[in-house]
Design a protein around this motif. Structure first.
Motif, PDB file in Angstrom:
ATOM      1  N   ASP A 135       0.809  -1.229   0.000  1.00 59.28           N
ATOM      2  CA  ASP A 135       0.000   0.000   0.000  1.00 59.28           C
ATOM      3  C   ASP A 135       0.840   1.277   0.000  1.00 59.28           C
ATOM      4  OD1 ASP A 135       0.988  -0.046   2.583  1.00 59.28           O
ATOM      5  OD2 ASP A 135      -0.972   0.099   3.562  1.00 59.28           O
ATOM      6  N   GLY A 136       2.178   1.161  -0.086  1.00 61.82           N
ATOM      7  CA  GLY A 136       3.061   2.315  -0.151  1.00 61.82           C
ATOM      8  C   GLY A 136       3.547   2.805   1.199  1.00 61.82           C
TER       9      GLY A 136
ATOM     10  N   ARG B 239       4.632   8.000   3.508  1.00 59.67           N
ATOM     11  CA  ARG B 239       5.654   8.703   2.731  1.00 59.67           C
ATOM     12  C   ARG B 239       5.777  10.170   3.178  1.00 59.67           C
ATOM     13  NH1 ARG B 239       8.195   7.296  -1.738  1.00 59.67           N
ATOM     14  NH2 ARG B 239       6.747   5.612  -2.186  1.00 59.67           N
ATOM     15  N   ARG B 240       4.671  10.822   3.485  1.00 54.56           N
ATOM     16  CA  ARG B 240       4.692  12.232   3.886  1.00 54.56           C
ATOM     17  C   ARG B 240       5.373  12.451   5.241  1.00 54.56           C
ATOM     18  NH1 ARG B 240      -0.442  10.443   4.859  1.00 54.56           N
ATOM     19  NH2 ARG B 240      -1.183  10.717   6.995  1.00 54.56           N
ATOM     20  N   GLU B 241       5.517  11.383   6.045  1.00 52.91           N
ATOM     21  CA  GLU B 241       6.151  11.490   7.362  1.00 52.91           C
ATOM     22  C   GLU B 241       7.675  11.358   7.295  1.00 52.91           C
ATOM     23  OE1 GLU B 241       2.722   9.614  10.242  1.00 52.91           O
ATOM     24  OE2 GLU B 241       3.954   8.211   9.081  1.00 52.91           O
ATOM     25  N   ILE B 242       8.193  10.880   6.178  1.00 47.77           N
ATOM     26  CA  ILE B 242       9.642  10.678   6.058  1.00 47.77           C
ATOM     27  C   ILE B 242      10.326  12.004   5.758  1.00 47.77           C
ATOM     28  CG2 ILE B 242      11.488   9.555   4.752  1.00 47.77           C
ATOM     29  CD1 ILE B 242       9.617   7.198   4.317  1.00 47.77           C
ATOM     30  N   ILE B 243      11.316  12.319   6.563  1.00 46.79           N
ATOM     31  CA  ILE B 243      12.097  13.537   6.360  1.00 46.79           C
ATOM     32  C   ILE B 243      13.201  13.267   5.346  1.00 46.79           C
ATOM     33  CG2 ILE B 243      13.578  15.256   7.473  1.00 46.79           C
ATOM     34  CD1 ILE B 243      11.998  14.528  10.097  1.00 46.79           C
TER      35      ILE B 243
END
Length: 185
Positions: free
Chosen positions: A89-90, A109-113
């Protein structure tokens, strides 16, 4: 020269030096903020032996790959763990190197810095302090204070190197008096 004479208003040279220093400082800050890197402090031992608590990690924003330690946000906290796998699911599975099982959550993905590219042992908490308002204020206060005292010291010294010149002249005079007269031999 009397001390009261040297406690006069700063001259144009002092004002220009300070203005130039502030412009250079501002340019350095803009350049630093535009780089694609961020620094974080490791807070726990979950990534030992790669890095331990209080270590500083340098993270390349948006750049990471499977198997690499990454920094990400989880409920407002920055966590640095290894990227283990990508789900269908990504979402991403992470795990601290010192932990036996993967983390009980998945990372969006949006949480990865980004991925960790460098580490500096035991420097992380200093960074946390410097990133705070009191930490930044203390650095600015230190730089301004040192500059202020340096300016005062320069104001008291009218001709820098005057003592060295005097010492050199006295040294030359003593060498001349010790010179041997060749006709006396």
């Amino acid at each position: 020269m009397k001390a009261s004479e040297s406690l006069r208003r700063p001259g144009l040279a002092v004002i220009l030096r300070w203005s130039g220093a502030l412009v250079v400082l501002a340019l350095l800050m803009v350049a630093f903020l535009s780089l694609p890197f961020q620094m974080f402090a490791v807070k726990t031992g979950s990534m030992e032996p790669v890095f331990g608590p209080r270590d500083l990690v340098l993270v390349h924003k948006g750049e990471y790959q499977q198997g690499q330690p990454i920094s990400f946000t989880h409920y407002g906290e920055v966590i640095t763990h290894r990227l283990v796998s990508v789900n269908a699911d990504g979402t991403f599975v992470t795990r601290g190197d010192a932990n036996k099982t993967p983390d009980p959550w998945v990372v969006q993905r949006r949480e990865i810095i980004g991925g960790v590219v460098a580490t500096v042992p035991h420097l992380g908490y200093s960074l946390v302090y410097l990133k705070s308002i009191p930490g930044l204020g203390s650095v600015i206060f230190l730089v301004v204070g040192l500059g202020f005292f340096w300016s005062i010291a320069l104001e008291f010294d009218d001709e820098p190197g005057e003592d060295v010149k005097t010492a050199q002249l006295v040294g030359l005079a003593s060498v001349k008096t010790l010179a041997v007269d060749p006709s006396a031999a």
